[in-house]
Design a protein around this motif. Sequence first.
Motif, PDB file in Angstrom:
ATOM      1  N   MET A   1       0.648  -1.031  -0.216  1.00  0.00           N
ATOM      2  CA  MET A   1       0.453   0.329   0.324  1.00  0.00           C
ATOM      3  C   MET A   1       0.344   1.227   0.228  1.00  0.00           C
ATOM      4  SD  MET A   1      -2.781   1.127   3.009  1.00  0.00           S
ATOM      5  CE  MET A   1      -1.641   1.948   3.748  1.00  0.00           C
ATOM      6  N   ALA A   2       0.478   1.873  -0.751  1.00  0.00           N
ATOM      7  CA  ALA A   2       1.944   3.229  -1.010  1.00  0.00           C
ATOM      8  C   ALA A   2       0.666   4.453  -1.869  1.00  0.00           C
ATOM      9  CB  ALA A   2       2.435   3.167  -1.617  1.00  0.00           C
ATOM     10  N   LEU A   3       0.734   5.603  -1.378  1.00  0.00           N
ATOM     11  CA  LEU A   3       0.886   6.792  -1.694  1.00  0.00           C
ATOM     12  C   LEU A   3       1.400   6.881  -3.128  1.00  0.00           C
ATOM     13  CD1 LEU A   3      -1.407   9.343  -1.741  1.00  0.00           C
ATOM     14  CD2 LEU A   3       0.373  10.338  -0.963  1.00  0.00           C
ATOM     15  N   GLN A   4       0.908   7.024  -4.221  1.00  0.00           N
ATOM     16  CA  GLN A   4       1.497   7.262  -6.028  1.00  0.00           C
ATOM     17  C   GLN A   4       1.409   9.405  -6.387  1.00  0.00           C
ATOM     18  OE1 GLN A   4       2.750   4.476  -7.009  1.00  0.00           O
ATOM     19  NE2 GLN A   4       2.219   3.261  -5.491  1.00  0.00           N
ATOM     20  N   TYR A   5       2.002   8.931  -7.721  1.00  0.00           N
ATOM     21  CA  TYR A   5       1.466  10.676  -7.806  1.00  0.00           C
ATOM     22  C   TYR A   5       2.756  10.565  -8.940  1.00  0.00           C
ATOM     23  CZ  TYR A   5       6.553  11.117  -6.799  1.00  0.00           C
ATOM     24  OH  TYR A   5       7.861  10.640  -6.337  1.00  0.00           O
ATOM     25  N   GLN A   6       1.911  11.138  -8.967  1.00  0.00           N
ATOM     26  CA  GLN A   6       2.272  11.896 -11.068  1.00  0.00           C
ATOM     27  C   GLN A   6       2.201  13.346 -10.769  1.00  0.00           C
ATOM     28  OE1 GLN A   6      -0.302   9.940 -14.279  1.00  0.00           O
ATOM     29  NE2 GLN A   6       0.245  11.861 -16.018  1.00  0.00           N
ATOM     30  N   ILE A   7       3.135  14.136 -11.807  1.00  0.00           N
ATOM     31  CA  ILE A   7       3.381  15.805 -11.971  1.00  0.00           C
ATOM     32  C   ILE A   7       2.821  16.217 -13.218  1.00  0.00           C
ATOM     33  CG2 ILE A   7       4.749  17.636 -11.431  1.00  0.00           C
ATOM     34  CD1 ILE A   7       6.302  15.966 -10.001  1.00  0.00           C
ATOM     35  N   ILE A   8       1.832  17.102 -13.052  1.00  0.00           N
ATOM     36  CA  ILE A   8       1.759  17.143 -13.942  1.00  0.00           C
ATOM     37  C   ILE A   8       1.545  18.539 -15.237  1.00  0.00           C
ATOM     38  CG2 ILE A   8      -0.841  17.759 -15.628  1.00  0.00           C
ATOM     39  CD1 ILE A   8      -2.021  15.723 -13.583  1.00  0.00           C
ATOM     40  N   SER A   9       2.345  19.483 -16.136  1.00  0.00           N
ATOM     41  CA  SER A   9       2.840  20.611 -16.541  1.00  0.00           C
ATOM     42  C   SER A   9       1.534  20.732 -16.505  1.00  0.00           C
ATOM     43  CB  SER A   9       3.523  20.923 -16.305  1.00  0.00           C
ATOM     44  OG  SER A   9       4.528  22.348 -17.011  1.00  0.00           O
TER      45      SER A   9
ATOM     46  N   ASN B   1       3.922  22.898 -11.687  1.00  0.00           N
ATOM     47  CA  ASN B   1       3.318  21.423 -11.262  1.00  0.00           C
ATOM     48  C   ASN B   1       2.032  20.810 -10.376  1.00  0.00           C
ATOM     49  OD1 ASN B   1       5.687  20.761 -11.925  1.00  0.00           O
ATOM     50  ND2 ASN B   1       7.017  21.439  -9.619  1.00  0.00           N
ATOM     51  N   CYS B   2       1.618  21.031 -10.990  1.00  0.00           N
ATOM     52  CA  CYS B   2      -0.170  20.160 -10.656  1.00  0.00           C
ATOM     53  C   CYS B   2       0.299  18.214 -10.249  1.00  0.00           C
ATOM     54  CB  CYS B   2      -1.141  20.903 -11.359  1.00  0.00           C
ATOM     55  SG  CYS B   2      -2.711  19.499 -11.586  1.00  0.00           S
ATOM     56  N   SER B   3      -0.243  18.195  -9.062  1.00  0.00           N
ATOM     57  CA  SER B   3       0.260  16.971  -8.549  1.00  0.00           C
ATOM     58  C   SER B   3      -1.095  15.478  -8.558  1.00  0.00           C
ATOM     59  CB  SER B   3       1.250  16.722  -7.424  1.00  0.00           C
ATOM     60  OG  SER B   3       1.822  17.506  -7.585  1.00  0.00           O
ATOM     61  N   LEU B   4      -0.970  15.186  -9.502  1.00  0.00           N
ATOM     62  CA  LEU B   4      -2.478  13.865  -8.902  1.00  0.00           C
ATOM     63  C   LEU B   4      -1.951  13.286  -8.212  1.00  0.00           C
ATOM     64  CD1 LEU B   4      -4.483  12.968 -10.331  1.00  0.00           C
ATOM     65  CD2 LEU B   4      -3.853  11.328 -12.609  1.00  0.00           C
ATOM     66  N   ILE B   5      -2.288  12.680  -7.162  1.00  0.00           N
ATOM     67  CA  ILE B   5      -1.902  11.740  -5.757  1.00  0.00           C
ATOM     68  C   ILE B   5      -2.985  10.767  -5.687  1.00  0.00           C
ATOM     69  CG2 ILE B   5      -0.472  13.054  -5.393  1.00  0.00           C
ATOM     70  CD1 ILE B   5      -2.777  13.993  -2.985  1.00  0.00           C
TER      71      ILE B   5
ATOM     72  N   GLU C   1      -8.392   5.173  -5.024  1.00  0.00           N
ATOM     73  CA  GLU C   1      -8.982   6.948  -4.969  1.00  0.00           C
ATOM     74  C   GLU C   1      -7.418   7.751  -4.972  1.00  0.00           C
ATOM     75  OE1 GLU C   1     -11.364   9.229  -1.028  1.00  0.00           O
ATOM     76  OE2 GLU C   1     -11.359   7.246  -1.950  1.00  0.00           O
ATOM     77  N   ALA C   2      -8.038   9.463  -5.874  1.00  0.00           N
ATOM     78  CA  ALA C   2      -7.486  10.324  -6.366  1.00  0.00           C
ATOM     79  C   ALA C   2      -7.682  11.316  -5.721  1.00  0.00           C
ATOM     80  CB  ALA C   2      -7.167  10.187  -6.998  1.00  0.00           C
ATOM     81  N   ALA C   3      -6.652  12.380  -5.225  1.00  0.00           N
ATOM     82  CA  ALA C   3      -6.698  13.565  -5.453  1.00  0.00           C
ATOM     83  C   ALA C   3      -6.342  14.549  -6.810  1.00  0.00           C
ATOM     84  CB  ALA C   3      -6.324  14.519  -4.114  1.00  0.00           C
ATOM     85  N   VAL C   4      -6.531  15.558  -6.654  1.00  0.00           N
ATOM     86  CA  VAL C   4      -5.771  16.537  -7.709  1.00  0.00           C
ATOM     87  C   VAL C   4      -4.805  17.333  -6.748  1.00  0.00           C
ATOM     88  CG1 VAL C   4      -5.650  18.529  -9.413  1.00  0.00           C
ATOM     89  CG2 VAL C   4      -6.280  16.208 -10.160  1.00  0.00           C
ATOM     90  N   VAL C   5      -3.758  17.889  -6.803  1.00  0.00           N
ATOM     91  CA  VAL C   5      -3.309  19.638  -5.817  1.00  0.00           C
ATOM     92  C   VAL C   5      -2.764  20.963  -6.494  1.00  0.00           C
ATOM     93  CG1 VAL C   5      -1.516  19.625  -4.021  1.00  0.00           C
ATOM     94  CG2 VAL C   5      -2.317  17.468  -4.256  1.00  0.00           C
ATOM     95  N   ASP C   6      -3.697  21.688  -6.369  1.00  0.00           N
ATOM     96  CA  ASP C   6      -3.147  22.797  -7.454  1.00  0.00           C
ATOM     97  C   ASP C   6      -3.239  23.057  -8.595  1.00  0.00           C
ATOM     98  OD1 ASP C   6      -3.003  23.883  -4.755  1.00  0.00           O
ATOM     99  OD2 ASP C   6      -0.105  23.652  -5.126  1.00  0.00           O
ATOM    100  N   PRO C   7      -4.624  22.602  -9.111  1.00  0.00           N
ATOM    101  CA  PRO C   7      -4.799  22.888 -10.570  1.00  0.00           C
ATOM    102  C   PRO C   7      -4.805  23.581 -11.050  1.00  0.00           C
ATOM    103  CG  PRO C   7      -7.027  22.154  -9.512  1.00  0.00           C
ATOM    104  CD  PRO C   7      -5.750  22.296  -8.061  1.00  0.00           C
ATOM    105  N   GLY C   8      -3.739  24.413 -11.308  1.00  0.00           N
ATOM    106  CA  GLY C   8      -4.119  25.997 -12.734  1.00  0.00           C
ATOM    107  C   GLY C   8      -4.412  26.665 -13.210  1.00  0.00           C
ATOM    108  N   GLY C   9      -4.669  24.839 -14.233  1.00  0.00           N
ATOM    109  CA  GLY C   9      -5.240  25.212 -15.518  1.00  0.00           C
ATOM    110  C   GLY C   9      -5.130  24.085 -16.042  1.00  0.00           C
ATOM    111  N   ASP C  10      -5.425  24.444 -17.360  1.00  0.00           N
ATOM    112  CA  ASP C  10      -5.379  23.829 -18.894  1.00  0.00           C
ATOM    113  C   ASP C  10      -6.158  21.603 -18.230  1.00  0.00           C
ATOM    114  OD1 ASP C  10      -3.963  25.359 -20.114  1.00  0.00           O
ATOM    115  OD2 ASP C  10      -1.177  24.493 -19.276  1.00  0.00           O
TER     116      ASP C  10
END
Length: 212
Positions: free
Chosen positions: A1-9, A16-20, A27-36
């Motif tokens: 079990m672990a938290l996974q992440y992907q960085i989306i520019s 850096n918007c992060s998908l974790i 189950e996921a969250a988006v951190v700091d969706p600045g746009g796009d």
Amino acid sequence: MALQYQIISVTPFQQNCSLIWCDQSMEAAVVDPGGDVARIEAAVARAGVKLTKILLTHGHLDHVGGSAELAARLALPIEGPQREDAFWIENLAEQCRMFGFPLVAGFTPTRWLEEGDRISLGQEVLEVIHTPGHTPGHVVLYSRSAQLALVGDVLFAGSIGRTDFPRGDHQALLDSIRLKLWPLGDDTRFIPGHGPMSSFGEERQSNPFVAD
């Protein structure tokens, strides 16, 4: 079990918007969706995760600009930042004018985050750390199990956040880093709001602003 992440520019600021996500429940969250927003949605689809919330570290446009659109399209709650950043979110239209961005929709967070709050993501838990300085209501999201911190614009590889914006505070920023982040341990890796990842240990050694 672990938290996974992907960085989306995202955005012209290359933020850096992060998908974790929790790799057990997906189950996921988006951190700091600045746009796009379309780019973010495509990343979510590729990862095959179930997006359940939007998390914000602070109220600057390049970190929150896509929040209202993403929340409306997918019926998601918005959590964070700490309520001292309300004035930034209330002034989104002014921020858009200031930076020459297209106007984005305003919003009110579903939940303001406070020091010590916990955010559940499937079987993973993020701890909320209030880290003022860059903005007064900035928060850092910390996964103890993954030894990973999402630090927004508090700390960067080789640098620290700007404090020349309204209600920025240089000394408060240094205190946030040294008193709240360093105790999490040298092995903790972090995703900053801009630029490459690093670790607290690396920055304690070599960052010219906050090295020991």
